[in-house]
Design an enzyme around this catalytic site. Structure first.
Site, PDB file in Angstrom:
ATOM      1  CD  GLU A  62      -3.033  -1.238   2.073  1.00 54.22           C
ATOM      2  OE1 GLU A  62      -3.027  -0.394   2.984  1.00 54.22           O
ATOM      3  OE2 GLU A  62      -3.914  -2.108   1.953  1.00 54.22           O
TER       4      GLU A  62
ATOM      5  CE  LYS B 139     -10.700  -3.213   3.218  1.00 53.38           C
ATOM      6  NZ  LYS B 139      -9.963  -4.332   3.871  1.00 53.38           N
TER       7      LYS B 139
END
EC number: 4.2.1.11
Length: 433
Positions: A209, A343
């Site tokens: 990330e 999500k």
């Protein structure tokens, strides 16, 4: 002018070099929407199914040709001729056609890519930006805000090949007046963190990330080096910048023994002990948000954690709730956590995602819009965060184009909306208003 004339799926590559599904939805009048499904590394057991081919001779079994076949075959056949502006109906057709509880027939990756592409095509047909169309779908037309970013600048757990057990150590630039200023502050802390780590002889390679992924002496040391970086950047910790963590505790929970095994520190904890360990970190550092502080199945432990910390900080359920309204409703009823991570691909459609955000907000929970560790250049979550006025976003660090694409889209949106989309900073975080 918003009738669907063609639906197309293709296999593309995500930020980890794995295949994922990209879909296009074409409408009358030449309007086209295109979107790609992300993919997680630390996944909740109750997430909608991401369909993979399992053919080890191709992409090590991670191919998505079956999902693509679903898009180009039954999904396309069912959607051609339908009105793209009716998002709920489009999603309902795909969900009904799939017919499984967890979208395992077509794959949540197939259904989601089409769902988001459809929303983009409909927005184009209406002549409006995606965030504006999402606000209309959400029943909150014209109500926008810019989200406070949670920037994951030290990666551990499943997102990095290091000895750090806790998956994400994040900063929130709460002292910023605008989203653009928050991004600048985040970048300055990020670069100063690189200097701090180098000065200590630590590796500055980045994880999935975009955050640094050094081997550290302890989880507390991750917070200490971030504190040094914040000071080096000229900011005051706790005032200009606050801290957040994603423990992803399911990843180091030993189900058989019923203990949390933090191998990096050589420590084990019961649920209650781990809750007190986290409470100690909250006392020591200005941590205002903790995500997945226990295993997804440890609801008794979460009840204790909520009693211990729920009045002080934001407790976010990710693997705990998996963007699923049925599970979230149970959590709300039992007083578990006080926030939900959102999500798209955990549930598999835009309509169901909007329902989860609404349920959370109606119950006084906050909603944090999130990327996955396997991402693409698709920046739809930026529009989702603004269009639902969710208030918070998690989309990685200040490196890797798959992360920065979302920040850049937010900067563009803020420029377009101006004062119509306020940046509320720390007020967006549960327990901090």
């Amino acid at each position: 002018m918003s009738k669907i004339v063609k639906v197309l799926g293709r296999e593309i590559i995500d930020s980890r070099g794995n295949p994922t599904v990209e879909a296009e939805v074409h409408l009358e009048g030449g309007f086209v929407g295109m979107a790609a499904a992300p993919s997680g590394a630390s996944t909740g057991s109750r997430e909608a199914l991401e369909l993979r081919d399992g053919d080890k001779a191709r992409f090590l079994g991670k191919g998505v040709l079956k999902a693509i076949e679903a898009v180009n075959g039954p999904i396309a056949e069912a959607l051609v001729g339908k009105d793209a502006k009716d998002q709920a109906a489009i999603d309902a057709v795909m969900i009904e056609l799939d017919g499984t509880e967890n979208k395992s027939k077509f794959g949540a990756n197939a259904i989601l890519a089409v769902s988001l592409a459809n929303a983009k095509a409909a927005a184009a047909a209406k002549g409006m930006p995606l965030y504006e169309h999402i606000a209309e779908l959400n029943g909150t037309a014209g109500q926008f805000s810019m989200p406070l970013p949670m920037m994951n600048i030290i990666n551990g757990g499943e997102h990095a090949d290091n000895n750090v057990d806790i998956q994400e150590f994040m900063i929130q630039p709460v002292g910023a007046a605008t989203l653009k200023e928050a991004v600048r502050m985040g970048a300055e802390v990020f670069h100063n963190l690189a200097k701090v780590l180098k000065s200590k002889g630590y590796n500055t390679a980045v994880g999935d990330e975009g955050g640094f992924a050094p081997n550290l002496k302890s989880n507390a040391e991750a917070l200490e080096v971030i504190a040094e970086a914040v000071a080096a950047a000229g900011y005051e910790l706790g005032k200009d910048v606050t801290l957040a963590m994603d423990c992803a505790a399911s990843e180091f929970f030993d189900k058989e023994a019923g203990i949390y095994n933090m191998k990096g520190e050589g420590k084990t904890f019961t649920s209650e002990e781990f809750n007190h360990y986290l409470a100690g970190l909250v006392e020591q550092f200005p941590i205002v948000s903790i995500e997945d502080g226990l295993d997804e199945s440890d609801w008794d432990g979460f009840a204790h954690q909520t009693q211990l910390l729920g009045d002080k900080i934001q407790l976010v359920g990710d693997d705990l709730f998996v963007t699923n309204t049925k599970i979230l409703a149970e959590g709300i009823e039992k007083g578990i956590a006080n926030s939900i991570l959102i999500k798209f691909n955990q549930i598999g459609s835009l309509t169901e995602t909007l329902a989860a955000i609404k349920m959370a907000k109606d119950a006084g929970y906050t909603a944090v819009i999130s990327h996955r560790s396997g991402e693409t250049e698709d920046a739809t979550i930026a529009d989702l965060a603004v269009g639902t006025a969710a208030g918070q976003i998690k989309t990685g660090s200040m490196s890797r184009s798959d992360r920065v694409a979302k920040y850049n889209q937010l900067i563009r949106i803020e420029e377009a909306l101006g004062e119509r989309a306020p940046f509320n900073g720390l007020k967006e975080v549960k327990g901090q208003a």
